[in-house]
Design an enzyme around this catalytic site. Structure first.
Site, mmCIF file in Angstrom:
data_model
loop_
_atom_site.group_PDB
_atom_site.id
_atom_site.type_symbol
_atom_site.label_atom_id
_atom_site.label_comp_id
_atom_site.label_asym_id
_atom_site.label_seq_id
_atom_site.Cartn_x
_atom_site.Cartn_y
_atom_site.Cartn_z
ATOM 1 N N LYS A 54 0.843 -1.205 0.000
ATOM 2 C CA LYS A 54 0.000 0.000 0.000
ATOM 3 C C LYS A 54 0.873 1.248 0.000
ATOM 4 O O LYS A 54 0.619 2.208 -0.736
ATOM 5 C CB LYS A 54 -0.933 -0.009 1.223
ATOM 6 C CG LYS A 54 -2.036 -1.054 1.089
ATOM 7 C CD LYS A 54 -2.754 -1.349 2.384
ATOM 8 C CE LYS A 54 -3.653 -2.569 2.201
ATOM 9 N NZ LYS A 54 -4.238 -3.087 3.423
ATOM 10 N N GLN A 98 -4.198 -1.637 9.678
ATOM 11 C CA GLN A 98 -4.085 -2.970 9.075
ATOM 12 C C GLN A 98 -4.648 -4.031 10.029
ATOM 13 O O GLN A 98 -4.289 -4.070 11.198
ATOM 14 C CB GLN A 98 -2.607 -3.256 8.748
ATOM 15 C CG GLN A 98 -2.382 -4.556 8.002
ATOM 16 C CD GLN A 98 -3.044 -4.588 6.631
ATOM 17 O OE1 GLN A 98 -2.918 -3.663 5.846
ATOM 18 N NE2 GLN A 98 -3.770 -5.665 6.346
ATOM 19 N N ASP A 121 -10.854 2.707 3.861
ATOM 20 C CA ASP A 121 -11.170 1.283 3.708
ATOM 21 C C ASP A 121 -12.680 1.071 3.620
ATOM 22 O O ASP A 121 -13.147 0.014 3.219
ATOM 23 C CB ASP A 121 -10.644 0.512 4.939
ATOM 24 C CG ASP A 121 -9.486 -0.408 4.606
ATOM 25 O OD1 ASP A 121 -9.300 -0.704 3.410
ATOM 26 O OD2 ASP A 121 -8.773 -0.827 5.539
#
Ligand code: NAP
Length: 300
Positions: A54, A98, A121
């Site tokens: 990412k 994460q 997200d």
């Protein structure tokens, strides 16, 4: 006739090029640089590799990006305080924590602490609510489902009025892609059915799908005779079914298989995604797209 193979690497690269241009323009015209922070707790090798991917993509696109590594034993309150710090940081437009988090931390509490306007997200209940309402209310789209929609649309598959069958009802794939495809609008407007372990006659539902989206996590679940000839098949499943020696590095690497019997299915479908190289490369790209969107809406 063999199906068109939907190449996720190529489509992801195309979207990244578009984003790169958008980022450069935003910088030039408004002095705004999309900022993304990825918070990693502990050193789980898979998580390290996801976060590294990412960050690498964010750098390539010209973002202001930073990785914040935290020890495995960070107290939940300290992690919440860190999220709050980034919520208030005007240079940061996207916050990604994460997953998975260590057992002593309540994942839901941490994800819900992210400012919904920086929740790139799209896991926050507020953003899921906005997605369900749709139209101008929707802000971000969850990354994997958004990637699936892009693959369908950019492959020229008609969606309006199409029968879409989704296998799986998880909160990260099945439910949101069903909501996205049923919305009134371009690239959607489909008639959606969701099947799961409680469904009767799953095969019969699959057989009438113009677009079949499979996200069950069961290798080879969908058999070739469940596929309507000419249908578009999106295989979200990523299943490790063994290991092999890499020709490049000589190291052992996992053998990945999707939820669809690809070799047989590609002889029946009109278009199909491979595993790997289909949905996978799209997820990070859509995270970047959400960060750009968030930065854009910060422009006064
Ligand atoms: P999940 O949370 O385990 O959900 C799986 C869903 O499939 C559940 O709703 C389950 O039904 C349903 N299901 C499982 N076995 C089934 C069967 N035999 N018949 C009918 N339905 C069945 O999984 P997920 O997170 O959605 O992920 C699904 C797959 O996609 C996994 O292989 C995952 O690795 C992959 N994935 C890939 C990406 C990517 O970027 N490429 C991203 C996310 C996920 P019930 O609800 O009834 O249990």
């Amino acid at each position: 006739m063999a199906a068109k193979i939907i190449n996720g690497n190529e489509i992801a690269a195309e979207i990244r090029e578009e984003l790169k241009k958008e980022v450069a323009l935003m910088k030039e015209k408004h002095g705004v640089v999309p900022g993304l922070v990825t918070i990693l707790v502990g050193k789980n090798p898979a998580s390290v590799s996801y976060v590294t991917g990412k960050q690498k993509t964010a750098h390539e696109l010209g973002f202001y990006s930073m990785q914040d590594d935290q020890p495995e034993d960070i107290p939940e309150a300290a992690l919440l305080a860190l999220v709050d710090k980034y919520n208030k940081d005007p240079k940061i437009h996207g916050i990604l924590v994460q997953l998975p988090l260590p057992k002593h931390i309540n994942e839901k509490r941490v994800l819900n602490a992210i400012d919904p306007d920086k929740d790139v997200d799209c896991f926050h209940p507020v953003n899921i609510g906005r997605l369900v309402i749709g139209g101008s209310e929707a802000r971000f789209l969850p990354c994997t489902p958004a990637g699936i929609q892009e693959l369908i649309v950019r492959s020229g598959v008609p969606t309006s009025g199409a029968d879409v069958v989704v296998v799986g009802r998880s909160n990260i794939v099945g439910k949101p892609i069903a909501i996205i495809m049923m919305q009134k609008g371009k690239g959607a407007n489909s008639t959606v059915t969701v099947v799961h372990t409680g469904s009767r006659n799953m095969e019969a539902h699959c057989r009438r799908a113009d677009i079949l989206i499979v996200a069950a996590g069961v290798p080879g679940l969908v058999k070739p005779d469940w596929i309507k000839p000419g249908a578009c098949v999106i295989d979200v499943g990523v299943n490790r079914v063994g290991e092999k020696k890499s020709e490049k590095t000589g190291r052992m690497v996992p053998i990945l298989k999707g939820d669809v019997d690809f070799d047989a299915a590609k002889e029946i479908a009109g278009a199909i995604t491979p595993v790997p190289g289909g949905v996978g490369p799209m997820t990070i790209t859509m995270l970047m797209k959400n960060t750009v969107l968030s930065a854009k809406s910060s422009i006064k």
